[in-house]
Design an enzyme around this catalytic site. Sequence first.
Site, PDB file in Angstrom:
ATOM      1  CD  GLU A 154       7.837   3.546   3.285  1.00  0.00           C
ATOM      2  OE1 GLU A 154       7.082   4.485   2.966  1.00  0.00           O
ATOM      3  OE2 GLU A 154       7.863   2.463   2.677  1.00  0.00           O
ATOM      4  CD  GLU A 185       5.573  -1.067   4.761  1.00  0.00           C
ATOM      5  OE1 GLU A 185       5.053  -0.676   3.692  1.00  0.00           O
ATOM      6  OE2 GLU A 185       5.791  -0.298   5.716  1.00  0.00           O
TER       7      GLU A 185
HETATM    8  C1  GAL Z   1       4.582   2.050   2.577  1.00  0.00           C
HETATM    9  C2  GAL Z   1       4.275   2.540   3.987  1.00  0.00           C
HETATM   10  C3  GAL Z   1       3.079   1.819   4.572  1.00  0.00           C
HETATM   11  C4  GAL Z   1       1.942   1.802   3.581  1.00  0.00           C
HETATM   12  C5  GAL Z   1       2.419   1.166   2.291  1.00  0.00           C
HETATM   13  C6  GAL Z   1       1.367   1.051   1.224  1.00  0.00           C
HETATM   14  O1  GAL Z   1       5.371   2.935   1.880  1.00  0.00           O
HETATM   15  O2  GAL Z   1       5.374   2.333   4.831  1.00  0.00           O
HETATM   16  O3  GAL Z   1       2.682   2.449   5.779  1.00  0.00           O
HETATM   17  O4  GAL Z   1       1.508   3.094   3.360  1.00  0.00           O
HETATM   18  O5  GAL Z   1       3.459   1.952   1.771  1.00  0.00           O
HETATM   19  O6  GAL Z   1       1.895   0.451   0.070  1.00  0.00           O
END
Ligand code: GAL
Length: 681
Positions: A154, A313
Amino acid sequence: MKQYLTSCHHFLHGADYNPEQWIKYPAILDEDIQFMKKAHCNVVSLGIFSWSLLEPEEGVYDFAFFDQVVEKLTNNGIQIILATPSGARPRWLAEKYPEVLRVGTDGQKQQYGLRHNHCFTSPVYREKVRNINRRIAERYQDQKNIILWHISNEYGGECHCELCQQAFRDWLREKYHNDLCKLNDAWWTGFWSHTVTDWQQIHSPAATGEPDDVLPGLFLDWKEFVTYQTTSFMQEEIAAVKEFTPQIPVTTNFMGPYQHLDYNYMRNYVDVISWDCYPTWHSERGDVIEAYSIAFAHDLHRGLKQKPFLLMESTPSNTNWFDICKLKRPGMHRLSSIQAVAHGSDSVQYFQWRKGRGGMEKFHGAVIDHNGKAEGRVFEDVKNLGILLERIDEIAGGRTNAQAAVVYDYRNRWAIEDAAGFQNVDKKYKRTCINHYKEFWKRGINVDVIDLSHDLSQYKILVLPMLYSIAEKDIKKIEEYTANGGTVIATYITGYVNETDLCYLGGFPGGKLKDVFGLVADEIDSLNPGDRNTVRFHDSQYEAVDYCELITPVTAEPLAFYCSDFYRGKAAALRNQYKQGTAYYIGCRDSGELLHAFYDDVIKNSSLRHYELPYGVTIHSRETEEYEYLFVENYTTQRVEIGMSEAVRDLENDELLPENATVAIDGYGVRVLARPLRKKA
Ligand code: GAL
C-alpha cells in the site's frame, strides 16, 4: 502443478500470512498449513512485514525461519506471493540513517514508528531496500511455487524533506524544459506576486508556507511528482527482484479510489493489478449503496489494465479500524467475495490468515481466530468460498466485455478538490462518479472505470462526471470519440481548466468541447444545503441540489428546464448531435431520480444489453472463449426471483436451467450461471 497467473489461470484463495509473529510457537506453522488445506486455500502472501526477521542487523541476513516456512508451504502445495518488506523498516535502519524518516508538511521529521512512512527519495532507503529485495529474490529464485511478487505494501503518503525538495525541483526543471517562464505561466504566479525567479525558491506545498490552494499549479505538480517519485521507488524495488526472477510477475497492492497517487500512471510499471478492499457492509448507509460503491472500485482496478485483477486483501469477518466494526451477516462473505470475482478478480485473499496475539491488529478479522481452531462460522464461510471458487474455476482469467466507461480521473480529483470555489466543504467528485456508475450497475451493464489515457474506441457510452480539469490532448480525444459515433455524457463543472488549473478562455467547457456539447456554460449557482430547484424533464418534476449551471444552448437541444429562481426556463440538460455521435450535458446535480430517468432514455436508445432488476439486485458478466458467465447478486435481505430468457447452467450445482426459467436468489445470495457463447468443438 496447476499454473497460476501464467498461461492458464486458476482462482487464488488465501491470505496474508505473518508466521514471523509466531516464531516462538513452533507448532503453529504445521497447524496453519493443515488448516489452509482444510480451508481450500491455495496461496499465501508472505513476508510483507518481515524485514527485521530477515535482516536483524544491517547486512546480517537470517533466512533460517523463512526457509522453513517456504519449504513447508511448498511441500504442501501452497502457492506463494512473496513480498518485498519495504512497507515497514527495522528500527536499526531509522536509528542509523535518520534520512529515511519522513518530514511532514510542517517541516517536522518523524520519529521511528508506524509503517508506510519512509522517504521515497532517500538514496539510503532505496539502497537498503534494493539490498534486501535482492537477497530475498536470490534466495528463492528457484522456488517454482512463487507466482507473484508483492512489491511493498500500500504505497502512499509523501515526504517533504530537503532530498524530496531537491528532487521536486529537478523534476520540474525537466518538465518545464529548464524554462522558469514556462513554469511561471503554468502556475499563474503573477497572482499575489508569487513569481519564481530561481528554481531553488521552489518548495512543496506546506502547512507553514504555501498552502495547497493558493497556486493550484504548484499543488498539482507536487501531486504528480509524488506519484512519479513513488513509482520510481517502486521501479527500483522491481528491478532488484527482476534481476533474479525476470519470469515472476509483479504487483503492488493498491487501495481503491485512494486519492493521493495516480494509479493510472503506476499501472504501467506492474504486471498485475491488485487491491485491498474493505467494504463497510451493514452500515447505516445501507448495503446497496455500499455494493455499487465497491463495484465501482473493483471496476476501477480492472479498468487500470482493462484486464482481470487480484483481490489481494479483504476481511473474512470484520475489520478493527472502522468506527463501528460490524460482523458480516450470513451470506455476505460469499456475496462480497464473489462480487470481486464478478468484476474481474482472479482471487479472493484475506487479511489475515491468523489473528495475532498482540499489536493493533489483534482484533482484525482473520481466518483463524484466537481460539486456534479450524472451525466456526468464519472458518466455514472461508472454506465454503474455497469450494465454490474451485467449482467455478473455469471462469478464472475470463475477460469483462464493457461497452460503457465512467471516467474517474485522479488528477481531476486533485484539481477539483483543491479549487477554491463552487462549494468548498465537499464537492463530491468521487460520489458523483459513483452515482453515474450506479445507473449502469442497477441495470446489469458492465462498466470500465478509467481515465482518458485509455483507448476509448471500444465504448458505446463514455461518462465524464465533473471533469473540471481536462488537458487539451484529452479534449481532442473526446472530440474524436464523439465525432466517430460515440455517446458522451458530461455534467456541470466540465472542462473549466487545463491540467495546471488554468481556466479555458472563451467560455466553458473549454475549446472544442463547446462544439461537441453545442453549448456554453455561462455561470454556476451553488445551492445551500437546504435549497432546492426543480427541473422539468419529460413532463415530470425532479429536485436539483448543490449545483445549477446556467447554460446557453448553441446547437444543443434542451431536454430539461429549471422551474424556479431567476434562471427559471433555462436549460438544465441538453443533447447535441455532433458529427456521427451524440453528446449529453447535465447542468445540475439532482437527488437521484433525474439521473435515473435520464439514463433510462440514454440506455434504451443505445444498443447496450441491460436488465430490469429489483432494487439491490444486479448482474455482471465475464467471458471466456466459450461461455459468458453471469453473476446474479442480491444485496438485500429478501429473496428475489429473476427470469432468464436464455438457457443457463448453474455452475455451483451443475443444474441446467431451461429458457425462460426463474432463478431464485436468497437474501445476500449470489448465483453463478454459464451461457454458451458458441458451441464447443
Ligand atoms: C491493509 C494493510 C494490511 C492490514 C489491513 C487491515 O490496509 O495492507 O497490512 O493492515 O489493512 O485491514
